[in-house]
Write a protein that holds these residues in place. Structure first.
Motif, PDB file in Angstrom:
ATOM      1  N   LYS A 180       0.873  -1.354   0.023  1.00 62.42           N
ATOM      2  CA  LYS A 180       0.165   0.177  -0.121  1.00 62.42           C
ATOM      3  C   LYS A 180       0.776   1.191  -0.078  1.00 62.42           C
ATOM      4  O   LYS A 180       0.756   2.195  -0.673  1.00 62.42           O
ATOM      5  CB  LYS A 180      -0.753  -0.105   1.182  1.00 62.42           C
ATOM      6  N   ALA A 181       1.973   1.050   0.655  1.00 60.52           N
ATOM      7  CA  ALA A 181       2.997   2.454   0.979  1.00 60.52           C
ATOM      8  C   ALA A 181       3.532   2.909  -0.444  1.00 60.52           C
ATOM      9  O   ALA A 181       3.646   3.870  -0.840  1.00 60.52           O
ATOM     10  CB  ALA A 181       3.982   2.458   2.148  1.00 60.52           C
ATOM     11  N   ASP A 182       4.006   1.815  -1.145  1.00 61.26           N
ATOM     12  CA  ASP A 182       5.059   1.719  -2.137  1.00 61.26           C
ATOM     13  C   ASP A 182       3.935   2.274  -3.264  1.00 61.26           C
ATOM     14  O   ASP A 182       4.139   2.862  -4.328  1.00 61.26           O
ATOM     15  CB  ASP A 182       5.281   0.517  -2.548  1.00 61.26           C
ATOM     16  N   PHE A 183       2.661   1.795  -3.306  1.00 60.69           N
ATOM     17  CA  PHE A 183       1.682   2.288  -4.484  1.00 60.69           C
ATOM     18  C   PHE A 183       1.266   3.633  -4.259  1.00 60.69           C
ATOM     19  O   PHE A 183       1.151   4.322  -5.212  1.00 60.69           O
ATOM     20  CB  PHE A 183       0.270   1.226  -4.210  1.00 60.69           C
ATOM     21  N   ALA A 184       1.047   4.236  -3.091  1.00 64.64           N
ATOM     22  CA  ALA A 184       0.840   5.541  -2.868  1.00 64.64           C
ATOM     23  C   ALA A 184       2.153   6.413  -3.553  1.00 64.64           C
ATOM     24  O   ALA A 184       1.861   7.368  -3.882  1.00 64.64           O
ATOM     25  CB  ALA A 184       0.801   5.712  -1.451  1.00 64.64           C
ATOM     26  N   ALA A 185       3.284   5.975  -2.958  1.00 65.76           N
ATOM     27  CA  ALA A 185       4.384   6.667  -3.217  1.00 65.76           C
ATOM     28  C   ALA A 185       4.591   6.665  -5.011  1.00 65.76           C
ATOM     29  O   ALA A 185       4.960   7.743  -5.655  1.00 65.76           O
ATOM     30  CB  ALA A 185       5.815   6.182  -2.967  1.00 65.76           C
ATOM     31  N   THR A 272     -11.030 -15.015  11.120  1.00 66.97           N
ATOM     32  CA  THR A 272     -11.570 -13.955  11.781  1.00 66.97           C
ATOM     33  C   THR A 272     -10.338 -13.066  12.446  1.00 66.97           C
ATOM     34  O   THR A 272     -10.499 -11.943  12.111  1.00 66.97           O
ATOM     35  CB  THR A 272     -12.443 -14.562  12.976  1.00 66.97           C
ATOM     36  N   ARG A 273      -9.125 -13.756  12.624  1.00 66.59           N
ATOM     37  CA  ARG A 273      -8.177 -12.945  13.325  1.00 66.59           C
ATOM     38  C   ARG A 273      -7.497 -11.982  12.277  1.00 66.59           C
ATOM     39  O   ARG A 273      -7.255 -10.789  12.271  1.00 66.59           O
ATOM     40  CB  ARG A 273      -7.080 -13.921  13.815  1.00 66.59           C
ATOM     41  N   ILE A 274      -7.412 -12.708  10.731  1.00 65.03           N
ATOM     42  CA  ILE A 274      -6.904 -11.852   9.741  1.00 65.03           C
ATOM     43  C   ILE A 274      -7.624 -11.049   9.321  1.00 65.03           C
ATOM     44  O   ILE A 274      -7.359  -9.825   8.914  1.00 65.03           O
ATOM     45  CB  ILE A 274      -6.963 -13.132   8.501  1.00 65.03           C
ATOM     46  N   GLU A 275      -9.233 -11.101   9.302  1.00 68.04           N
ATOM     47  CA  GLU A 275     -10.202 -10.105   8.910  1.00 68.04           C
ATOM     48  C   GLU A 275      -9.853  -8.743   9.758  1.00 68.04           C
ATOM     49  O   GLU A 275      -9.959  -7.694   9.206  1.00 68.04           O
ATOM     50  CB  GLU A 275     -11.660 -10.331   8.989  1.00 68.04           C
ATOM     51  N   HIS A 276      -9.590  -9.208  11.082  1.00 68.64           N
ATOM     52  CA  HIS A 276      -9.586  -7.751  12.054  1.00 68.64           C
ATOM     53  C   HIS A 276      -8.129  -7.459  11.916  1.00 68.64           C
ATOM     54  O   HIS A 276      -8.184  -6.076  12.018  1.00 68.64           O
ATOM     55  CB  HIS A 276      -9.564  -8.339  13.479  1.00 68.64           C
ATOM     56  N   GLU A 277      -7.157  -7.785  11.246  1.00 67.01           N
ATOM     57  CA  GLU A 277      -5.870  -7.383  10.981  1.00 67.01           C
ATOM     58  C   GLU A 277      -5.841  -6.715   9.333  1.00 67.01           C
ATOM     59  O   GLU A 277      -4.746  -6.047   9.165  1.00 67.01           O
ATOM     60  CB  GLU A 277      -4.862  -8.275  10.871  1.00 67.01           C
ATOM     61  N   ARG A 278      -6.882  -7.117   8.779  1.00 68.34           N
ATOM     62  CA  ARG A 278      -6.619  -6.650   7.354  1.00 68.34           C
ATOM     63  C   ARG A 278      -6.484  -5.242   6.937  1.00 68.34           C
ATOM     64  O   ARG A 278      -5.499  -4.961   6.207  1.00 68.34           O
ATOM     65  CB  ARG A 278      -8.221  -6.897   6.661  1.00 68.34           C
ATOM     66  N   ALA A 279      -6.847  -4.068   7.752  1.00 63.38           N
ATOM     67  CA  ALA A 279      -6.736  -2.746   7.348  1.00 63.38           C
ATOM     68  C   ALA A 279      -5.263  -2.376   7.881  1.00 63.38           C
ATOM     69  O   ALA A 279      -4.710  -1.552   7.071  1.00 63.38           O
ATOM     70  CB  ALA A 279      -7.796  -1.881   8.198  1.00 63.38           C
ATOM     71  N   ASP A 280      -4.694  -3.077   8.702  1.00 62.08           N
ATOM     72  CA  ASP A 280      -3.316  -2.647   9.210  1.00 62.08           C
ATOM     73  C   ASP A 280      -2.194  -3.605   8.284  1.00 62.08           C
ATOM     74  O   ASP A 280      -0.831  -3.214   8.591  1.00 62.08           O
ATOM     75  CB  ASP A 280      -3.114  -2.965  10.521  1.00 62.08           C
ATOM     76  N   PRO A 282       0.237  -4.508   5.206  1.00 61.03           N
ATOM     77  CA  PRO A 282       1.033  -3.781   4.224  1.00 61.03           C
ATOM     78  C   PRO A 282       0.567  -4.054   2.996  1.00 61.03           C
ATOM     79  O   PRO A 282       0.904  -3.170   1.877  1.00 61.03           O
ATOM     80  CB  PRO A 282       2.499  -4.209   4.456  1.00 61.03           C
ATOM     81  N   PHE A 283      -0.457  -4.916   2.468  1.00 66.76           N
ATOM     82  CA  PHE A 283      -0.771  -5.251   1.244  1.00 66.76           C
ATOM     83  C   PHE A 283      -2.223  -5.592   1.352  1.00 66.76           C
ATOM     84  O   PHE A 283      -2.689  -5.840   2.271  1.00 66.76           O
ATOM     85  CB  PHE A 283      -0.045  -6.243   0.696  1.00 66.76           C
ATOM     86  N   ASP A 284      -2.791  -5.369   0.129  1.00 72.13           N
ATOM     87  CA  ASP A 284      -4.370  -5.668  -0.043  1.00 72.13           C
ATOM     88  C   ASP A 284      -4.557  -7.278   0.107  1.00 72.13           C
ATOM     89  O   ASP A 284      -3.956  -7.829  -0.620  1.00 72.13           O
ATOM     90  CB  ASP A 284      -4.845  -5.121  -1.205  1.00 72.13           C
ATOM     91  N   ILE A 285      -5.651  -7.822   0.849  1.00 75.99           N
ATOM     92  CA  ILE A 285      -6.044  -9.243   0.621  1.00 75.99           C
ATOM     93  C   ILE A 285      -7.639  -9.069   0.522  1.00 75.99           C
ATOM     94  O   ILE A 285      -8.239  -8.233   0.685  1.00 75.99           O
ATOM     95  CB  ILE A 285      -5.760  -9.948   1.871  1.00 75.99           C
ATOM     96  N   ASP A 286      -8.093  -9.941  -0.025  1.00 78.72           N
ATOM     97  CA  ASP A 286      -9.403 -10.141  -0.229  1.00 78.72           C
ATOM     98  C   ASP A 286      -9.994 -11.464   0.225  1.00 78.72           C
ATOM     99  O   ASP A 286     -11.265 -11.868   0.135  1.00 78.72           O
ATOM    100  CB  ASP A 286     -10.066  -9.829  -1.591  1.00 78.72           C
ATOM    101  N   GLY A 287      -9.325 -12.001   1.223  1.00 77.00           N
ATOM    102  CA  GLY A 287      -9.877 -13.229   1.934  1.00 77.00           C
ATOM    103  C   GLY A 287      -8.779 -14.277   2.350  1.00 77.00           C
ATOM    104  O   GLY A 287      -7.748 -13.796   2.568  1.00 77.00           O
ATOM    105  N   GLY A 348     -15.580   7.330  -3.442  1.00 79.99           N
ATOM    106  CA  GLY A 348     -14.423   6.313  -3.150  1.00 79.99           C
ATOM    107  C   GLY A 348     -15.175   5.249  -2.244  1.00 79.99           C
ATOM    108  O   GLY A 348     -15.861   5.463  -1.372  1.00 79.99           O
ATOM    109  N   VAL A 349     -14.715   4.056  -2.822  1.00 79.55           N
ATOM    110  CA  VAL A 349     -15.294   2.863  -1.944  1.00 79.55           C
ATOM    111  C   VAL A 349     -13.829   2.131  -1.758  1.00 79.55           C
ATOM    112  O   VAL A 349     -13.414   1.296  -2.704  1.00 79.55           O
ATOM    113  CB  VAL A 349     -16.149   2.008  -3.063  1.00 79.55           C
ATOM    114  N   GLY A 350     -13.446   1.871  -0.400  1.00 82.98           N
ATOM    115  CA  GLY A 350     -12.336   1.143  -0.092  1.00 82.98           C
ATOM    116  C   GLY A 350     -10.970   1.715  -0.682  1.00 82.98           C
ATOM    117  O   GLY A 350     -10.159   0.919  -1.250  1.00 82.98           O
ATOM    118  N   GLY A 351     -11.030   2.907  -0.816  1.00 87.21           N
ATOM    119  CA  GLY A 351      -9.788   3.626  -1.436  1.00 87.21           C
ATOM    120  C   GLY A 351      -9.711   3.518  -3.045  1.00 87.21           C
ATOM    121  O   GLY A 351      -8.631   4.182  -3.353  1.00 87.21           O
TER     122      GLY A 351
END
Length: 674
Positions: A180-185, A272-280, A282-287, A348-351
């Motif tokens: 995500k950070a590299d994409f923004a840069a 469930t644990r990964i879903e809670h961590e999803r926003a934090d 470093p990369f996008d995941i969808d499941g 904007g939806v999900g960035g």
């Protein structure tokens, strides 16, 4: 929904999903959201489960990705790179485990351990090492053939160039992604320099990897995470988790959230644990992806259609936003279908900023009560344009939207057949939208893949009267002199186009058949038909015979709807004339199946009665690995019948016809010796 309605809906779903696959995988230009796409896949699966006799040869359950780009060299994978079936709930995951248990005929005391790992939203890539050295890197492409991106992948720091202690041949698979950070840069740099600004990290990664110039790839911050393997010269381990750990020890990056779970409940807890961590992350995941841990079970489970039976992707819920429906546009496809597209106030939806959404058909508009000016709730999952899930202002007193009764391209009447959801233009070949779309389909990457003949050129040549039907494309050389005198056409570009057309005269027959645009015949159906009949001429002869529909329906996966469409196509004189013209101008090679060559290749096998040492699905998978075709009924063309206890009319008919009959034990010997 009755059987006729279900058949029509499955037909529409097959075509619509295939179109979105091409947009997403081939062009990096998706038109609908992941949630919208997943909803279509779920509907297709539900209908196939309810009406198993209507499962189509071109079913989305048998499709993978899209054809590789013509801009890069093509690579045939040693083992197919397939996609995954999806789960959307805990119950779906439990159903997956139950299917595994049923297929393997497991006892009640045997548990199914799984591995669980984040599903990274990137571009699938295969890395082949021989003698410890990286010799080939390829994208997934259509699962069978990908793009050679070796030079580009060598610039990615996460990818080992050499291995120590690895098997002599090992093919490692994973995801190329951008953080995500590299994409923004990267987007900041692109905007500052006037370059392309990417919509999301997945598109940025895909566009960066599929470059002709490796120096462009080298300047992009691409990363790699390993999640599996393909061909190996020796077994890596006895379990999925042990193999992952061995590959990690060889130097491949593995996400630390990849774990072994003793059962489905533990896997769901990890989800469930990964879903809670999803926003934090470093990369996008969808499941989260679950895989059966025992590799010997994976081998037995094998594959069905486009996906392994031993793995499933548990997708995350979609994200939502509100916006305004500003306009409803009608687009006309190559089959004359009128598709409504909603133009939205950008939101904007999900960035990701989105402004367009497919509305599918008139029934979807009516179901949601959509009108221009409505406030709507949209959702997305992943990186693409979303779907409308709710009309927030449907109770406001405004006139209902009236779906057009005439084609916007040619003003011909637009009608829906009885029981059909889709409205189609009746103009046929006189409709410019259909003619151009049919020609575009014929030259597309999934079909004949003629490089340099895009929409602009097709429109130009059609306006000049040079091409009206596909065979005219192979006659364009007659207009070389006239073309050289036109603006934008120089000798080099003209000769390059004509050379590309000439090269396609030796193309494979399945793509030519698909390119004809026969209703319901996708590339998988085309391959299945030619796997059985060998050549287009033989297929035509079968279709025109007195038993044509029955012969076509006997092809595994080709139901009566597809058979009737092929039969009807070849009974039209103008279609036969066009096919004859194409075959006189082009030289398609007879179709060659990619199945393993054995004495059973091309033969027809029927299973009947109860199987006691394996499930019917496993037996069918074994036959297909031998290159055989599994049929549901016995006929004079059947080569072998495998009969278990309780075999009835099929066994009797086989004996009457003098067809060889074996029991389950004899079949096991055949498989072992092949």
């Amino acid at each position: 929904m009755n059987q006729v309605e279900a058949g029509r809906r499955l037909r529409w779903l097959a075509k619509e999903i295939a179109r979105h696959n091409r947009l997403y995988h081939d062009q990096d230009a998706p038109e609908i959201s992941d949630a919208d796409y997943d909803a279509l896949i779920r509907e297709n699966a539900a209908l196939e489960a309810e009406f198993p006799d209507l499962v189509r040869a071109d079913s989305p359950s048998r499709q993978v990705g899209a054809a590789p780009s013509s801009a890069l060299a093509k690579v045939t994978h040693a083992r197919p790179m397939l996609s995954l079936e999806n789960a959307f709930s805990a119950e779906d995951v439990h159903d997956f485990v139950r299917r595994v248990r049923r297929f393997l005929s497991l006892g009640e005391d045997e548990t199914v351990a799984l591995t669980a790992e984040p599903k990274i939203d990137g571009l699938s890539c295969s890395l082949r090492y021989e003698g410890g050295a990286l010799v080939l890197a390829a994208t997934r492409g259509d699962g069978a053939v990908g793009e050679d991106v070796t030079a580009n992948v060598r610039t990615i720091g996460d990818v080992p160039q050499t291995l120590s202690g690895a098997p002599d041949v090992v093919e490692v698979r994973g995801e190329i992604y951008m953080s995500k950070a590299d994409f923004a840069a990267l987007n900041e740099r692109q905007a500052a320099s006037g370059g392309k600004v990417f919509a999301n990290p997945r598109n940025a990664a895909a566009g960066s990897l599929r470059q002709k110039d490796p120096t462009i790839t080298a300047a992009r911050p691409l990363r790699f995470l390993m999640h599996g393997w393909g061909e190996t010269s020796e077994p890596l381990a006895g379990t999925q988790m042990a193999a992952v750990e061995r590959l990690r020890d060889l130097g491949f990056p593995v996400d630390p959230r990849v774990i072994r779970c003793p059962d489905a409940e533990a896997a769901l807890a990890h989800y469930t644990r990964i879903e809670h961590e999803r926003a934090d992350l470093p990369f996008d995941i969808d499941g989260v992806v679950y895989k059966v841990d025992r590799l010997d079970w994976q081998e037995r489970l094998g594959f069905v259609g486009r996906a392994p039976r031993w793995a499933i992707a548990h997708k995350f819920p979609a994200e939502k936003a509100e916006t305004t429906l500003e306009e409803i546009e009608i687009q006309v496809g190559r089959t004359g279908k009128l598709t409504p597209v909603g133009r939205l106030t950008p939101v904007g939806v999900g960035g990701v900023i989105v402004s367009n959404v497919t509305l599918h058909n008139r029934h979807e508009i009516a179901r949601l009560g959509l009108r221009v000016g409505d406030r709507v709730r949209i959702q997305r999952a992943g990186d693409v344009i979303p779907q409308v899930v709710e009309n927030l202002t449907r109770d406001e007193p405004r006139p209902a939207y009236v779906f057009p009764e005439r084609c916007p391209a040619c003003d011909s009447e637009a009608v829906a057949e009885e029981g059909e959801v889709d409205v189609r233009c009746t103009g046929g070949l006189i409709c410019p939208a259909q003619r151009i779309e049919r020609l575009k389909h014929f030259v597309s990457r999934g079909a004949m893949d003629i490089d340099g003949l895009g929409e602009k050129s097709i429109l130009e040549f059609a306006d000049l009267g040079w091409i009206e039907k596909p065979s005219d494309i192979f006659r364009l050389g007659q207009h070389r002199g006239d073309l050289l005198g036109r603006e934008g056409w120089k000798e080099k570009s003209v000769d390059a186009l004509l050379a590309a057309i000439e090269a396609r005269k030796d193309f494979d027959s399945a793509r030519l058949l698909f390119g004809l645009g026969i209703r319901h015949v996708g590339i998988v159906t085309a391959r299945d038909l030619l796997k059985c009949f060998g050549t287009i001429e033989a297929l035509e002869a079968a279709a025109r015979s007195e038993t044509g529909i029955a012969e076509l329906s006997a092809v595994e996966g080709v139901g009566p709807v597809v058979a009737e469409a092929v039969h009807d196509f070849f009974h039209e004189a103008h279609n036969r004339e066009e096919v004859a013209a194409l075959l006189a101008l082009a030289r398609p090679a007879p179709f060659v199946s990619q199945a393993r060559e054995t004495e059973w290749s091309g033969k027809t096998i029927v299973f009947t009665g109860s199987l006691e040492t394996m499930s019917r699905d496993e037996a069918k998978a074994q036959a297909e690995r031998l290159g055989a075709r599994v049929a549901g009924s016995v006929s004079a063309k059947t080569d072998l019948v495998v009969a278990g206890p309780g075999a009835g009319s099929k066994l009797k008919k086989a004996e009457e016809l003098g067809i060889r009959v074996v029991n389950e034990e004899e079949w096991a010997r055949i498989v072992a010796e092949a």
